[in-house]
Write a protein that holds these residues in place. Structure first.
Motif, PDB file in Angstrom:
ATOM      1  N   VAL A  19      41.257  41.365 -49.683  1.00 17.16           N
ATOM      2  CA  VAL A  19      42.373  42.243 -49.409  1.00 17.16           C
ATOM      3  C   VAL A  19      43.699  41.555 -49.609  1.00 17.16           C
ATOM      4  CG1 VAL A  19      43.350  43.641 -47.849  1.00 17.16           C
ATOM      5  CG2 VAL A  19      40.966  43.915 -48.098  1.00 17.16           C
ATOM      6  N   ALA A  20      43.810  40.170 -49.223  1.00 21.90           N
ATOM      7  CA  ALA A  20      45.065  39.545 -49.208  1.00 21.90           C
ATOM      8  C   ALA A  20      45.299  39.325 -50.666  1.00 21.90           C
ATOM      9  CB  ALA A  20      44.791  38.227 -48.778  1.00 21.90           C
ATOM     10  N   GLY A  21      44.271  39.061 -51.662  1.00 28.47           N
ATOM     11  CA  GLY A  21      44.573  38.837 -52.979  1.00 28.47           C
ATOM     12  C   GLY A  21      45.111  40.249 -53.674  1.00 28.47           C
ATOM     13  N   LEU A  22      44.431  41.386 -53.289  1.00 27.13           N
ATOM     14  CA  LEU A  22      44.852  42.402 -53.755  1.00 27.13           C
ATOM     15  C   LEU A  22      46.155  42.988 -53.295  1.00 27.13           C
ATOM     16  CD1 LEU A  22      41.632  44.789 -53.278  1.00 27.13           C
ATOM     17  CD2 LEU A  22      42.549  43.735 -55.668  1.00 27.13           C
ATOM     18  N   VAL A  23      46.577  42.663 -51.782  1.00 25.85           N
ATOM     19  CA  VAL A  23      47.877  43.005 -51.371  1.00 25.85           C
ATOM     20  C   VAL A  23      49.093  42.272 -52.161  1.00 25.85           C
ATOM     21  CG1 VAL A  23      49.314  42.913 -49.284  1.00 25.85           C
ATOM     22  CG2 VAL A  23      47.073  43.933 -49.321  1.00 25.85           C
ATOM     23  N   VAL A  24      48.681  41.021 -52.086  1.00 29.05           N
ATOM     24  CA  VAL A  24      49.764  39.981 -52.584  1.00 29.05           C
ATOM     25  C   VAL A  24      49.984  40.513 -54.230  1.00 29.05           C
ATOM     26  CG1 VAL A  24      50.233  37.637 -53.181  1.00 29.05           C
ATOM     27  CG2 VAL A  24      49.569  38.117 -51.039  1.00 29.05           C
ATOM     28  N   GLY A  25      48.819  40.628 -54.692  1.00 28.97           N
ATOM     29  CA  GLY A  25      48.877  40.801 -56.360  1.00 28.97           C
ATOM     30  C   GLY A  25      49.726  42.339 -56.617  1.00 28.97           C
ATOM     31  N   GLY A  26      49.501  43.160 -55.727  1.00 20.37           N
ATOM     32  CA  GLY A  26      50.129  44.440 -55.502  1.00 20.37           C
ATOM     33  C   GLY A  26      51.579  44.198 -55.382  1.00 20.37           C
ATOM     34  N   LYS A  54      52.420  54.441 -53.603  1.00 18.06           N
ATOM     35  CA  LYS A  54      51.852  54.572 -52.198  1.00 18.06           C
ATOM     36  C   LYS A  54      50.488  53.908 -52.311  1.00 18.06           C
ATOM     37  CE  LYS A  54      50.240  57.989 -49.104  1.00 18.06           C
ATOM     38  NZ  LYS A  54      49.749  59.655 -48.873  1.00 18.06           N
ATOM     39  N   PRO A  55      50.327  52.715 -51.497  1.00 16.45           N
ATOM     40  CA  PRO A  55      49.068  52.034 -51.463  1.00 16.45           C
ATOM     41  C   PRO A  55      47.876  52.662 -50.815  1.00 16.45           C
ATOM     42  CG  PRO A  55      50.646  51.222 -49.680  1.00 16.45           C
ATOM     43  CD  PRO A  55      51.283  52.282 -50.524  1.00 16.45           C
ATOM     44  N   VAL A  56      46.675  52.504 -50.934  1.00 17.62           N
ATOM     45  CA  VAL A  56      45.486  52.834 -50.259  1.00 17.62           C
ATOM     46  C   VAL A  56      45.775  52.887 -48.604  1.00 17.62           C
ATOM     47  CG1 VAL A  56      43.075  52.603 -50.153  1.00 17.62           C
ATOM     48  CG2 VAL A  56      44.028  51.936 -52.199  1.00 17.62           C
ATOM     49  N   PRO A  57      45.095  54.002 -48.172  1.00 19.31           N
ATOM     50  CA  PRO A  57      45.466  54.113 -46.629  1.00 19.31           C
ATOM     51  C   PRO A  57      45.084  52.678 -45.854  1.00 19.31           C
ATOM     52  CG  PRO A  57      44.566  56.090 -47.484  1.00 19.31           C
ATOM     53  CD  PRO A  57      44.722  55.023 -48.652  1.00 19.31           C
ATOM     54  N   HIS A  58      44.038  52.234 -46.248  1.00 19.87           N
ATOM     55  CA  HIS A  58      43.642  51.234 -45.486  1.00 19.87           C
ATOM     56  C   HIS A  58      44.035  49.586 -45.788  1.00 19.87           C
ATOM     57  CE1 HIS A  58      40.650  51.114 -48.751  1.00 19.87           C
ATOM     58  NE2 HIS A  58      40.395  50.057 -48.608  1.00 19.87           N
ATOM     59  N   THR A  59      45.147  49.578 -46.829  1.00 19.91           N
ATOM     60  CA  THR A  59      45.786  48.406 -47.037  1.00 19.91           C
ATOM     61  C   THR A  59      46.433  47.711 -46.033  1.00 19.91           C
ATOM     62  OG1 THR A  59      46.114  49.286 -49.187  1.00 19.91           O
ATOM     63  CG2 THR A  59      47.414  47.380 -48.664  1.00 19.91           C
ATOM     64  N   ILE A  60      46.218  46.381 -45.973  1.00 19.45           N
ATOM     65  CA  ILE A  60      46.895  45.564 -44.792  1.00 19.45           C
ATOM     66  C   ILE A  60      48.250  45.436 -45.070  1.00 19.45           C
ATOM     67  CG2 ILE A  60      46.898  43.388 -43.753  1.00 19.45           C
ATOM     68  CD1 ILE A  60      43.668  43.370 -44.062  1.00 19.45           C
ATOM     69  N   VAL A  61      49.196  45.685 -44.081  1.00 16.42           N
ATOM     70  CA  VAL A  61      50.543  45.735 -44.736  1.00 16.42           C
ATOM     71  C   VAL A  61      51.404  44.499 -43.642  1.00 16.42           C
ATOM     72  CG1 VAL A  61      50.752  47.713 -45.459  1.00 16.42           C
ATOM     73  CG2 VAL A  61      51.226  47.526 -43.127  1.00 16.42           C
ATOM     74  N   GLU A  62      50.581  44.325 -42.566  1.00 17.45           N
ATOM     75  CA  GLU A  62      51.356  43.195 -41.919  1.00 17.45           C
ATOM     76  C   GLU A  62      50.116  42.372 -40.981  1.00 17.45           C
ATOM     77  OE1 GLU A  62      55.043  42.700 -38.573  1.00 17.45           O
ATOM     78  OE2 GLU A  62      54.375  44.615 -39.240  1.00 17.45           O
ATOM     79  N   ARG A  75      47.560  47.967 -40.774  1.00 22.62           N
ATOM     80  CA  ARG A  75      47.152  48.922 -42.033  1.00 22.62           C
ATOM     81  C   ARG A  75      48.075  49.991 -42.463  1.00 22.62           C
ATOM     82  NH1 ARG A  75      42.383  46.817 -43.216  1.00 22.62           N
ATOM     83  NH2 ARG A  75      41.148  45.936 -41.655  1.00 22.62           N
ATOM     84  N   TYR A  76      48.419  50.332 -43.345  1.00 20.21           N
ATOM     85  CA  TYR A  76      49.348  51.215 -44.066  1.00 20.21           C
ATOM     86  C   TYR A  76      49.036  52.730 -43.541  1.00 20.21           C
ATOM     87  CZ  TYR A  76      51.885  54.269 -47.407  1.00 20.21           C
ATOM     88  OH  TYR A  76      52.792  55.058 -47.982  1.00 20.21           O
ATOM     89  N   ASP A  77      48.064  53.026 -42.958  1.00 23.01           N
ATOM     90  CA  ASP A  77      47.796  54.361 -42.392  1.00 23.01           C
ATOM     91  C   ASP A  77      48.212  54.156 -41.092  1.00 23.01           C
ATOM     92  OD1 ASP A  77      45.526  52.932 -41.103  1.00 23.01           O
ATOM     93  OD2 ASP A  77      43.918  54.045 -42.192  1.00 23.01           O
ATOM     94  N   GLY A  78      48.709  53.207 -40.301  1.00 27.70           N
ATOM     95  CA  GLY A  78      48.933  53.017 -39.066  1.00 27.70           C
ATOM     96  C   GLY A  78      47.768  52.543 -38.055  1.00 27.70           C
ATOM     97  N   SER A  79      46.851  52.154 -38.324  1.00 26.13           N
ATOM     98  CA  SER A  79      45.643  51.794 -37.786  1.00 26.13           C
ATOM     99  C   SER A  79      45.860  50.198 -37.366  1.00 26.13           C
ATOM    100  CB  SER A  79      44.194  52.115 -38.241  1.00 26.13           C
ATOM    101  OG  SER A  79      44.066  51.401 -39.533  1.00 26.13           O
TER     102      SER A  79
END
Length: 133
Positions: A19-26, A54-62, A75-79
């Motif tokens: 996920v880190a690779g996908l998030v950073v890459g995005g 708009k990222p996928v809802p389960h994307t880690i944002v922080e 996560r992006y969806d607030g979870s």
């Protein structure tokens, strides 16, 4: 749980890495587009190819915290997810019956928290690239 797949910490660590690779890459890819890094010209921040991103809802944002006091994964969806602190995880590892299982568990815990710290730094770096100077 099926013992062939470990105890979840290793699985979680692998997922964090992917996920880190996908998030950073995005984010870095989006930053390049926002900076006019393509031949198509500059695009407004927050857009990819002229469309709102708009990222996928389960994307880690922080990721905040540390292994001693505990991490928080937002996560992006607030979870949110709160992995156990380092001491809680090691206490759980001490409950395994064999020394091999305890060592494997401690190794997985170290990997998990190393990957969380790396993801936290990667997200901070990607956000710094994406923000206007």
């Amino acid at each position: 749980m099926d013992k062939r797949f470990g105890n979840g910490l290793a699985t979680g660590a692998a997922a964090v890495g992917v996920v880190a690779g996908l998030v950073v890459g995005g984010w870095t890819g989006g930053a390049a587009v926002a900076d006019g890094g393509t031949d198509r010209g500059a695009v407004a921040p927050g857009q990819v190819a002229g469309k709102p991103y708009k990222p996928v809802p389960h994307t880690i944002v922080e990721v905040t915290g540390d292994k001693v006091n505990g991490f928080e994964i937002l996560r992006y969806d607030g979870s949110e997810q709160f992995p156990p602190t380092d001491s809680e995880a090691h206490a759980e590892c001490r409950e395994y019956d064999t020394e091999v299982a305890r060592v494997r568990c401690r190794s997985e815990v170290r990997t998990w928290y190393r990957d969380l710290a790396d993801m936290k730094r990667a997200i901070n770096y990607a956000q710094s690239l994406a923000s206007p100077s």
